[in-house]
Design a protein around this motif. Sequence first.
Motif, PDB file in Angstrom:
ATOM      1  N   GLY A   1      -5.851  23.478   4.120  1.00 20.16           N
ATOM      2  CA  GLY A   1      -4.901  24.407   3.528  1.00 20.16           C
ATOM      3  C   GLY A   1      -3.629  23.780   3.028  1.00 20.16           C
ATOM      4  N   SER A   2      -3.360  22.569   3.423  1.00 18.56           N
ATOM      5  CA  SER A   2      -2.141  21.885   2.979  1.00 18.56           C
ATOM      6  C   SER A   2      -2.491  20.554   2.349  1.00 18.56           C
ATOM      7  CB  SER A   2      -1.204  21.646   4.166  1.00 18.56           C
ATOM      8  OG  SER A   2      -0.754  22.866   4.701  1.00 18.56           O
ATOM      9  N   THR A   3      -1.856  20.293   1.220  1.00 22.26           N
ATOM     10  CA  THR A   3      -2.060  19.026   0.532  1.00 22.26           C
ATOM     11  C   THR A   3      -0.714  18.531   0.019  1.00 22.26           C
ATOM     12  OG1 THR A   3      -2.465  20.129  -1.583  1.00 22.26           O
ATOM     13  CG2 THR A   3      -4.396  19.633  -0.236  1.00 22.26           C
ATOM     14  N   ASN A   4      -0.626  17.236  -0.206  1.00 20.71           N
ATOM     15  CA  ASN A   4       0.531  16.714  -0.910  1.00 20.71           C
ATOM     16  C   ASN A   4       0.117  15.527  -1.762  1.00 20.71           C
ATOM     17  OD1 ASN A   4       0.622  14.381   0.818  1.00 20.71           O
ATOM     18  ND2 ASN A   4       1.796  15.562   2.319  1.00 20.71           N
ATOM     19  N   TYR A   5       0.981  15.205  -2.723  1.00 17.16           N
ATOM     20  CA  TYR A   5       0.677  14.173  -3.696  1.00 17.16           C
ATOM     21  C   TYR A   5       1.904  13.316  -3.965  1.00 17.16           C
ATOM     22  CZ  TYR A   5      -3.327  17.167  -4.701  1.00 17.16           C
ATOM     23  OH  TYR A   5      -4.472  17.920  -4.597  1.00 17.16           O
ATOM     24  N   ALA A   6       1.657  12.054  -4.248  1.00 18.98           N
ATOM     25  CA  ALA A   6       2.732  11.204  -4.728  1.00 18.98           C
ATOM     26  C   ALA A   6       3.178  11.720  -6.095  1.00 18.98           C
ATOM     27  CB  ALA A   6       2.250   9.764  -4.842  1.00 18.98           C
ATOM     28  N   ASP A   7       4.438  11.549  -6.404  1.00 15.89           N
ATOM     29  CA  ASP A   7       4.961  12.030  -7.683  1.00 15.89           C
ATOM     30  C   ASP A   7       4.197  11.428  -8.860  1.00 15.89           C
ATOM     31  OD1 ASP A   7       8.465  12.130  -6.645  1.00 15.89           O
ATOM     32  OD2 ASP A   7       6.848  13.595  -6.429  1.00 15.89           O
ATOM     33  N   SER A   8       3.764  10.191  -8.702  1.00 13.23           N
ATOM     34  CA  SER A   8       3.104   9.479  -9.799  1.00 13.23           C
ATOM     35  C   SER A   8       1.733  10.055 -10.154  1.00 13.23           C
ATOM     36  CB  SER A   8       2.965   7.991  -9.465  1.00 13.23           C
ATOM     37  OG  SER A   8       2.220   7.833  -8.265  1.00 13.23           O
ATOM     38  N   VAL A   9       1.156  10.856  -9.257  1.00 12.49           N
ATOM     39  CA  VAL A   9      -0.191  11.386  -9.514  1.00 12.49           C
ATOM     40  C   VAL A   9      -0.227  12.907  -9.599  1.00 12.49           C
ATOM     41  CG1 VAL A   9      -1.160   9.377  -8.330  1.00 12.49           C
ATOM     42  CG2 VAL A   9      -0.967  11.556  -7.104  1.00 12.49           C
ATOM     43  N   LYS A  10       0.902  13.552  -9.354  1.00  9.31           N
ATOM     44  CA  LYS A  10       0.932  15.017  -9.388  1.00  9.31           C
ATOM     45  C   LYS A  10       0.485  15.530 -10.749  1.00  9.31           C
ATOM     46  CE  LYS A  10       4.460  16.074  -5.932  1.00  9.31           C
ATOM     47  NZ  LYS A  10       5.854  16.503  -5.702  1.00  9.31           N
ATOM     48  N   GLY A  11      -0.372  16.538 -10.718  1.00  8.26           N
ATOM     49  CA  GLY A  11      -0.882  17.114 -11.954  1.00  8.26           C
ATOM     50  C   GLY A  11      -2.079  16.381 -12.523  1.00  8.26           C
TER      51      GLY A  11
ATOM     52  N   ARG B   1       0.838  -1.195   0.000  1.00  5.13           N
ATOM     53  CA  ARG B   1       0.000   0.000   0.000  1.00  5.13           C
ATOM     54  C   ARG B   1       0.874   1.246   0.000  1.00  5.13           C
ATOM     55  NH1 ARG B   1      -4.434  -0.156   4.500  1.00  5.13           N
ATOM     56  NH2 ARG B   1      -2.608   0.135   5.823  1.00  5.13           N
ATOM     57  N   GLU B   2       0.469   2.235  -0.784  1.00  6.91           N
ATOM     58  CA  GLU B   2       1.258   3.446  -0.918  1.00  6.91           C
ATOM     59  C   GLU B   2       0.376   4.679  -0.769  1.00  6.91           C
ATOM     60  OE1 GLU B   2       2.932   3.766  -4.829  1.00  6.91           O
ATOM     61  OE2 GLU B   2       0.991   3.698  -5.834  1.00  6.91           O
ATOM     62  N   GLY B   3       0.991   5.760  -0.341  1.00  6.83           N
ATOM     63  CA  GLY B   3       0.270   7.013  -0.225  1.00  6.83           C
ATOM     64  C   GLY B   3       0.023   7.641  -1.572  1.00  6.83           C
ATOM     65  N   VAL B   4      -1.145   8.228  -1.749  1.00  6.79           N
ATOM     66  CA  VAL B   4      -1.520   8.891  -2.987  1.00  6.79           C
ATOM     67  C   VAL B   4      -1.606  10.398  -2.784  1.00  6.79           C
ATOM     68  CG1 VAL B   4      -3.300   9.115  -4.743  1.00  6.79           C
ATOM     69  CG2 VAL B   4      -2.779   6.851  -3.778  1.00  6.79           C
ATOM     70  N   SER B   5      -2.389  10.796  -1.794  1.00  4.18           N
ATOM     71  CA  SER B   5      -2.574  12.219  -1.547  1.00  4.18           C
ATOM     72  C   SER B   5      -3.078  12.410  -0.123  1.00  4.18           C
ATOM     73  CB  SER B   5      -3.572  12.813  -2.549  1.00  4.18           C
ATOM     74  OG  SER B   5      -3.724  14.198  -2.350  1.00  4.18           O
TER      75      SER B   5
END
Length: 129
Positions: free
Chosen positions: A56-66, A45-49
């Motif tokens: 106010g703060s978000t982050n994304y796995a590189d594979s799903v950015k954009g 299992r891996e983090g996605v977002s």
Amino acid sequence: QLQLVESGGGLVQPGGSLRLSCVASGFPLDYYAIGWFRQAPGKEREGVSHISTSGGSTNYADSVKGRFTISRDNDKSTVYLQMNSLNPEDTAVYYCAAHAAPAFNRDRAFDSQDDYQFWGQGTQVTVSS
């Protein structure tokens, strides 16, 4: 006890879109940071977002950015994951999870699975032609 229910998964062609929803019950969503994770067959299992309690703060796995966008509507006790430009590598069971964040961490998006105390049952996303 907080409960999470995911929905919105399904079969979609490459290049298509889906919007996943994570509905919380049992406790106000305002107190929780939320994360979306996924597990593909034979993989860990891996983090996605992830999104902070404040939104106010978000982050994304590189594979799903954009391609993916996380958002939340605390009034509806729902967190969304808009997924665009899907490809077969996005095929997985998608889980949402909640972390009871203290007030001083309202603007922090937590990206470690170990931070999350509550998990949904998952929704299947299959990207295939």
